[in-house]
Design a protein around this motif. Sequence first.
Motif, PDB file in Angstrom:
ATOM      1  N   LYS A  28     -14.506 -19.309   6.630  1.00  0.00           N
ATOM      2  CA  LYS A  28     -14.984 -18.430   7.604  1.00  0.00           C
ATOM      3  C   LYS A  28     -15.166 -17.014   7.116  1.00  0.00           C
ATOM      4  CE  LYS A  28     -11.673 -20.288  10.991  1.00  0.00           C
ATOM      5  NZ  LYS A  28     -10.384 -19.924  11.873  1.00  0.00           N
ATOM      6  N   GLU A  29     -16.237 -16.373   7.951  1.00  0.00           N
ATOM      7  CA  GLU A  29     -16.769 -15.043   7.723  1.00  0.00           C
ATOM      8  C   GLU A  29     -16.165 -14.169   8.618  1.00  0.00           C
ATOM      9  OE1 GLU A  29     -20.964 -14.593   6.833  1.00  0.00           O
ATOM     10  OE2 GLU A  29     -20.591 -15.745   4.896  1.00  0.00           O
ATOM     11  N   PHE A  30     -15.717 -13.039   8.057  1.00  0.00           N
ATOM     12  CA  PHE A  30     -15.263 -12.069   8.961  1.00  0.00           C
ATOM     13  C   PHE A  30     -16.540 -11.520   9.733  1.00  0.00           C
ATOM     14  CE2 PHE A  30     -11.718 -11.541   6.222  1.00  0.00           C
ATOM     15  CZ  PHE A  30     -10.542 -11.326   7.153  1.00  0.00           C
ATOM     16  N   SER A  31     -16.408 -11.037  10.955  1.00  0.00           N
ATOM     17  CA  SER A  31     -17.340 -10.373  11.782  1.00  0.00           C
ATOM     18  C   SER A  31     -17.679  -8.970  11.041  1.00  0.00           C
ATOM     19  CB  SER A  31     -17.096 -10.122  13.095  1.00  0.00           C
ATOM     20  OG  SER A  31     -15.596  -9.546  13.415  1.00  0.00           O
ATOM     21  N   HIS A  32     -18.612  -8.407  11.375  1.00  0.00           N
ATOM     22  CA  HIS A  32     -19.275  -7.060  10.527  1.00  0.00           C
ATOM     23  C   HIS A  32     -18.024  -6.063  10.593  1.00  0.00           C
ATOM     24  CE1 HIS A  32     -21.927  -3.900   9.149  1.00  0.00           C
ATOM     25  NE2 HIS A  32     -21.173  -3.250  10.025  1.00  0.00           N
ATOM     26  N   LEU A  33     -17.435  -5.659  11.635  1.00  0.00           N
ATOM     27  CA  LEU A  33     -16.404  -4.726  11.603  1.00  0.00           C
ATOM     28  C   LEU A  33     -15.322  -4.854  10.678  1.00  0.00           C
ATOM     29  CD1 LEU A  33     -15.652  -2.075  13.215  1.00  0.00           C
ATOM     30  CD2 LEU A  33     -14.273  -3.624  14.493  1.00  0.00           C
ATOM     31  N   ARG A  39     -13.636  -5.840   2.711  1.00  0.00           N
ATOM     32  CA  ARG A  39     -14.786  -6.121   1.653  1.00  0.00           C
ATOM     33  C   ARG A  39     -14.199  -6.153   0.256  1.00  0.00           C
ATOM     34  NH1 ARG A  39     -19.687  -6.682   1.650  1.00  0.00           N
ATOM     35  NH2 ARG A  39     -20.207  -6.031   3.932  1.00  0.00           N
ATOM     36  N   ALA A  40     -13.033  -5.112   0.039  1.00  0.00           N
ATOM     37  CA  ALA A  40     -12.500  -4.960  -1.108  1.00  0.00           C
ATOM     38  C   ALA A  40     -11.978  -6.386  -1.934  1.00  0.00           C
ATOM     39  CB  ALA A  40     -11.607  -3.999  -1.424  1.00  0.00           C
ATOM     40  N   PHE A  41     -11.508  -7.011  -0.793  1.00  0.00           N
ATOM     41  CA  PHE A  41     -10.700  -8.250  -1.331  1.00  0.00           C
ATOM     42  C   PHE A  41     -11.319  -9.599  -0.875  1.00  0.00           C
ATOM     43  CE2 PHE A  41      -8.252  -4.630   0.357  1.00  0.00           C
ATOM     44  CZ  PHE A  41      -7.368  -4.396  -0.617  1.00  0.00           C
ATOM     45  N   TYR A 312     -12.166 -11.333  17.419  1.00  0.00           N
ATOM     46  CA  TYR A 312     -11.696  -9.975  17.085  1.00  0.00           C
ATOM     47  C   TYR A 312     -10.261 -10.000  16.945  1.00  0.00           C
ATOM     48  CZ  TYR A 312     -10.838  -4.896  17.169  1.00  0.00           C
ATOM     49  OH  TYR A 312     -10.687  -3.700  17.063  1.00  0.00           O
ATOM     50  N   TYR A 313      -9.455 -10.606  17.744  1.00  0.00           N
ATOM     51  CA  TYR A 313      -7.954 -10.585  17.852  1.00  0.00           C
ATOM     52  C   TYR A 313      -7.545 -11.241  16.510  1.00  0.00           C
ATOM     53  CZ  TYR A 313      -3.757  -9.791  20.253  1.00  0.00           C
ATOM     54  OH  TYR A 313      -2.308  -9.366  21.075  1.00  0.00           O
ATOM     55  N   LEU A 314      -7.811 -12.196  16.275  1.00  0.00           N
ATOM     56  CA  LEU A 314      -7.659 -13.197  15.101  1.00  0.00           C
ATOM     57  C   LEU A 314      -7.870 -12.485  13.778  1.00  0.00           C
ATOM     58  CD1 LEU A 314      -6.643 -15.702  13.839  1.00  0.00           C
ATOM     59  CD2 LEU A 314      -8.951 -16.491  13.770  1.00  0.00           C
ATOM     60  N   GLU A 315      -9.201 -11.637  13.677  1.00  0.00           N
ATOM     61  CA  GLU A 315      -9.340 -11.130  12.448  1.00  0.00           C
ATOM     62  C   GLU A 315      -8.674  -9.859  12.191  1.00  0.00           C
ATOM     63  OE1 GLU A 315     -13.732 -10.588  12.338  1.00  0.00           O
ATOM     64  OE2 GLU A 315     -13.937 -13.041  12.121  1.00  0.00           O
ATOM     65  N   LEU A 316      -8.273  -9.039  13.338  1.00  0.00           N
ATOM     66  CA  LEU A 316      -7.362  -7.908  13.259  1.00  0.00           C
ATOM     67  C   LEU A 316      -5.998  -8.435  12.922  1.00  0.00           C
ATOM     68  CD1 LEU A 316      -6.198  -5.344  14.268  1.00  0.00           C
ATOM     69  CD2 LEU A 316      -5.849  -6.076  16.602  1.00  0.00           C
ATOM     70  N   ARG A 317      -5.437  -9.355  13.288  1.00  0.00           N
ATOM     71  CA  ARG A 317      -4.156 -10.183  12.637  1.00  0.00           C
ATOM     72  C   ARG A 317      -4.211 -10.357  11.297  1.00  0.00           C
ATOM     73  NH1 ARG A 317      -4.102 -14.718  16.336  1.00  0.00           N
ATOM     74  NH2 ARG A 317      -2.055 -15.177  15.235  1.00  0.00           N
ATOM     75  N   VAL A 318      -5.415 -11.036  10.947  1.00  0.00           N
ATOM     76  CA  VAL A 318      -5.511 -11.545   9.437  1.00  0.00           C
ATOM     77  C   VAL A 318      -5.475 -10.331   8.459  1.00  0.00           C
ATOM     78  CG1 VAL A 318      -7.009 -12.492   7.812  1.00  0.00           C
ATOM     79  CG2 VAL A 318      -6.578 -13.622   9.935  1.00  0.00           C
ATOM     80  N   THR A 319      -6.264  -9.256   9.028  1.00  0.00           N
ATOM     81  CA  THR A 319      -6.352  -8.068   8.253  1.00  0.00           C
ATOM     82  C   THR A 319      -5.049  -7.383   7.994  1.00  0.00           C
ATOM     83  OG1 THR A 319      -8.673  -7.778   9.072  1.00  0.00           O
ATOM     84  CG2 THR A 319      -7.480  -5.660   8.060  1.00  0.00           C
ATOM     85  N   TYR A 320      -4.094  -7.294   9.241  1.00  0.00           N
ATOM     86  CA  TYR A 320      -3.008  -6.776   9.422  1.00  0.00           C
ATOM     87  C   TYR A 320      -2.067  -7.485   8.206  1.00  0.00           C
ATOM     88  CZ  TYR A 320       1.551  -5.317  11.198  1.00  0.00           C
ATOM     89  OH  TYR A 320       2.730  -4.661  11.418  1.00  0.00           O
TER      90      TYR A 320
END
Length: 371
Positions: A28-33, A39-41, A312-320
Motif C-alpha cells: 500500500k502507498e500512503f496518500s500524499h498527506l 517519508r523518512a521511514f 485517511y483514518y487508517l493512515e492516521l492510525r498507522v502513522t500514530y
Amino acid sequence: MLKHIDHTDSTETVLPGAFRSVAQENKKEFSHLWREANRAFLPFDEVDTQIRRVCFILPEHFSMLSFTAAVDALVTANLVHTGPLFSFETYAAGDATVRSDLGIEISTDGGLSDLKSCRLDKYDLIVLCGGYRCSMTENHQLSNILRSAAKNDIIFAGIWNGAIPLAYAGLMDNLNCALHPDNHAFMRERFQKVSVTGNILEIESQVVTSAGPASALEMMLQLIGRLKGRAIMRAIREILSCDQVVDPGNTRLLSIEENPVMPQNLLEIIQLMRANIDDPLSMDDLVACLGISRRQIERLFQNYLQTSPGRYYLELRVTYARRLLLQSNASVTDVAIASGFVTSSHFSNCFKDYFGLSPSQLRERFRKNLS
C-alpha cells in the motif's frame, strides 16, 4: 467493542501499473498527506549510496547557528537512510581551534595548513560558514586553497558572508550571490563582477550561497536534493521544518493536515478522528456527530485531501502507531491496541503493507541508525 470503517476499497491497494511487481501486489502507498509525514521511514528507491564528503571551513566568529543548521541536515540524511550518505570534516581558517560567534571554542580537524596538504578532490562539497563579526579581509592561503579545489568537480557553498572568501578566490565572478544584507555594500564595491541579489538563497551550477541561519538549512536541503535525490530532501524537511513560522501571529505547532482553507466541517471530522484513534469511529458515527451526510463527508475528503475518509483514518492510525512504536518501549500488541487495531497480527500485516517492514523490524532498524 471497537468500531471500524471499512478499509477494503480496492483502489487504495493497487499501485500504478508502471511500478507494480509481484512483490508489490499487496503493498500500500500512503496518500500524499501521510506519505510526506512518513517519508523518512519508507523505502527509498534508486538512492546514490556513495558517501559524499563535505568540508566546512570556519573562520573566527563564525555563526554557530548557521553551522549547526547545515550539519543537522547532513546528520538527519544519515538517520533517514539505512546507511550513511554523508561524512563531514571541519577546518579552521586559522589554528585548529576556532571561536564561534557565541564565544564557544570548538576543535576542528585541523587548520588551513592541514587542509592544504589534503587531497581536495576527495570532497564533493566545500562550505564556507561566515558570521556577523567575521573579517572581510582576504586570507591568501584560503584563496589559494579554493582556487586549487575549483579545478575539481566540487560544489562550493557560502553561508552568511561566506561568499566573500569565494569572491576573493574569483569563484563568484559573473554569478548571482546571496549574503547577509550588512555585507551587500562591501561586496558590490569590492567585487563588481559579482551580482548581489536581495534573495536569501542563490543556486548556481557550482556555487550556492545563502544569507543567514534560516536559509542555511534550506541551502543544505537543496544541495542534498541535488546529490542524493529529492525524496531524501523531503524526508529531512519533514523532520527539521515542522515548526517553521509562516504566519508571525500564529506560533502554535500545527499538525500536517491543518490548513486554513479547509472548511470547518472537515476540520471537525479530522479532530474527531484524532480524538478516537484507539477506538475508531464508524462512518455512521461521524454522520451522527456532525449532522452531515456520508456523501458530503466523502466529498470533503476528496476535494481537500484527495483521499477517502476511510483511507485517511487508517493512515492516521498507522502513522500514530509508527510514532508510538519508535518513540516508546511499548510492545507491538500495546501499540496495536492504542492505534485501534483488533489484533496484533492484523496490525503487523497492515503496517508491513505500508512500510515494507514489520513493526519489530522497523523499530530495530530505527534504533540501529540512532546508535
